[in-house]
Design a protein around this motif. Structure first.
Motif: not given
Length: 215
Positions: A1-2, A166-167, A169-174, A185-186
């Protein structure tokens, strides 16, 4: 989940500073070691080795700082443009060594500051796909100011690093947290969204392709 990354501006600044320090601390440390050898050794061969170490490390530290100035720094006032020839110069100094080569196939133009910053940060992202070195090339994806970039890498053990997509895309792992490595990369993703570009990655065989186009 991100989950979407919600990073305080002060934390973003602190992590970017940590990233820059991480990049320059090794060559600066080598300069200090070389100076200590010069102070303690009388052997001409050791002194010659130390001088070579100091010279090489000083060039490396300078190259990394010049790259960071364009890739992470203000590099002029808001709305400023940057010469892509200057970007090529700092990119070669930062990336090229005895393991990694860079083929630059972009025209020399004055481009918007954040677009050039995006390009330089994408080059860093691209190097992460060839951990043992290899070939990296960059060319236009489309033409003109609205055009994007195509970056290609090829090397043994090529990969798309875990969480990279994910990074970007501005997302992080839960439960995940950003560190000085993940912040780059963020930050690249932040630049892409700020300039209206989308980033896609593909891995086939020993090659990775990064396409950057208007989102």
């Amino acid at each position: 989940m991100t989950t979407a990354i919600d990073l305080d501006k002060l934390d973003l600044a602190a992590l970017l500073c940590s990233r820059v320090c991480h990049d320059v601390i090794s060559p600066v440390g080598a300069i200090v070691n070389g100076l200590e050898v010069l102070e303690d050794e009388d052997d001409p061969a050791m002194k010659s080795f130390a001088l070579d170490l100091i010279a090489k490390s000083a060039r490396q530290a300078s190259a990394r700082l010049q790259f960071a100035r364009l890739a992470f720094g203000a590099a002029g006032s808001a709305g400023a443009q940057i010469d892509t020839g200057d970007a090529e110069k700092v990119a070669r100094g930062f990336i090229e060594d005895d393991r990694t080569s860079l083929t630059w196939q972009l025209p020399r133009v004055l481009a918007p500051k954040n677009k050039v910053k995006l390009l330089l940060n994408l080059l860093v992202v691209a190097t992460s796909t060839i951990p043992r070195g290899g070939r990296l090339s960059v060319e236009e994806n489309g033409t003109g100011e609205e055009g994007g970039f195509r970056l290609s890498t090829q090397g043994s053990h090529s990969r798309i690093p875990p969480h990279l997509v994910a990074l970007l895309a501005g997302e992080a792992q839960e439960g995940g947290s950003l560190d000085a490595h993940a912040i780059q990369p963020h930050y690249t993703g932040l630049l892409a969204r700020a300039t209206g570009y989308g980033i896609s990655l593909a891995h086939e065989g020993d090659a990775v392709t990064i396409l950057v186009a208007r989102g």
